[in-house]
Motif scaffolding. Structure first.
Motif, mmCIF file in Angstrom:
data_model
loop_
_atom_site.group_PDB
_atom_site.id
_atom_site.type_symbol
_atom_site.label_atom_id
_atom_site.label_comp_id
_atom_site.label_asym_id
_atom_site.label_seq_id
_atom_site.Cartn_x
_atom_site.Cartn_y
_atom_site.Cartn_z
ATOM 1 N N GLY A 45 0.829 -1.194 0.000
ATOM 2 C CA GLY A 45 0.000 0.000 0.000
ATOM 3 C C GLY A 45 0.862 1.242 0.000
ATOM 4 O O GLY A 45 1.976 1.236 0.516
ATOM 5 N N ASP A 46 0.339 2.285 -0.594
ATOM 6 C CA ASP A 46 1.040 3.558 -0.697
ATOM 7 C C ASP A 46 0.476 4.551 0.313
ATOM 8 O O ASP A 46 -0.567 4.300 0.929
ATOM 9 C CB ASP A 46 0.861 4.136 -2.106
ATOM 10 N N ARG A 47 1.178 5.684 0.447
ATOM 11 C CA ARG A 47 0.672 6.760 1.303
ATOM 12 C C ARG A 47 -0.770 7.065 0.888
ATOM 13 O O ARG A 47 -1.092 7.111 -0.296
ATOM 14 C CB ARG A 47 1.527 8.014 1.176
ATOM 15 N N LEU A 48 -1.628 7.243 1.876
ATOM 16 C CA LEU A 48 -3.041 7.498 1.614
ATOM 17 C C LEU A 48 -3.231 8.933 1.140
ATOM 18 O O LEU A 48 -2.680 9.865 1.730
ATOM 19 C CB LEU A 48 -3.851 7.238 2.885
ATOM 20 N N HIS A 49 -4.009 9.092 0.068
ATOM 21 C CA HIS A 49 -4.248 10.434 -0.454
ATOM 22 C C HIS A 49 -5.652 10.635 -1.022
ATOM 23 O O HIS A 49 -5.986 11.728 -1.450
ATOM 24 C CB HIS A 49 -3.187 10.802 -1.499
ATOM 25 N N GLU A 50 -6.479 9.567 -0.996
ATOM 26 C CA GLU A 50 -7.840 9.756 -1.499
ATOM 27 C C GLU A 50 -8.751 8.605 -1.075
ATOM 28 O O GLU A 50 -8.290 7.492 -0.805
ATOM 29 C CB GLU A 50 -7.847 9.862 -3.019
#
Length: 155
Positions: A45-50
């Motif tokens: 998972g990547d940094r949350l942004h949406e």
């Protein structure tokens, strides 16, 4: 088991909201905040942004028979103010519980943090019987907020 279907804790932390939000939106940091002993690390998972993003956590717990994974679907996102996700056993749709972190800036270096754990939308009786909500206590939630404060102050 609690008589309610949600729990909320709140604390003011001497740190700017943007610094707290940076920790909360990095799934790699979730193990640092966990006080339940269930989270063992990020699978992917990547940094949350949406809203709509998904990240997968490696977990462990007797309630699930040992090691397992959860898919976490971002359900709330407001930059530096709010982030939340609905959790599900990996490969399934969320069955109705959600984690929500809300940040209210009380000045440039102070933020009121509210953490809500809500399982009110879980309708699967077999799941309710198996899991025994709440899995995480109010005390553990308060400690998670303390760990968030420590994580920001250590960076």
């Amino acid at each position: 088991m609690s008589d309610t279907a949600s729990c909320t804790v709140e604390r003011t932390i001497p740190a700017p909201a943007r610094a707290l939000f940076a920790v909360l939106t990095d799934p790699n940091r979730h193990i640092d905040l966990d006080t339940s002993g269930f989270v063992t690390g990020l699978d992917h998972g990547d940094r949350l942004h949406e809203v709509g993003q998904k990240f997968t956590m490696n977990m462990t717990g007797d309630h699930m028979g040992g090691d397992y994974q959860t898919d976490n679907f971002v359900s709330a996102f407001d930059d530096n103010k709010m982030v939340g996700w609905k959790t599900a056993p990996a490969g399934t749709e969320p069955p109705g519980w959600e984690w929500l972190w809300e940040l209210r800036s009380d000045g440039s270096d102070q933020t009121t943090v509210t953490l809500t754990y809500d399982w009110s939308k879980v309708t699967d009786q077999a799941l309710l019987d198996k899991v025994g909500f709440p899995l995480v206590s109010e005390t553990q939630m308060s400690e998670s907020v303390s760990r968030l404060a420590a994580a920001v102050n250590a960076t």
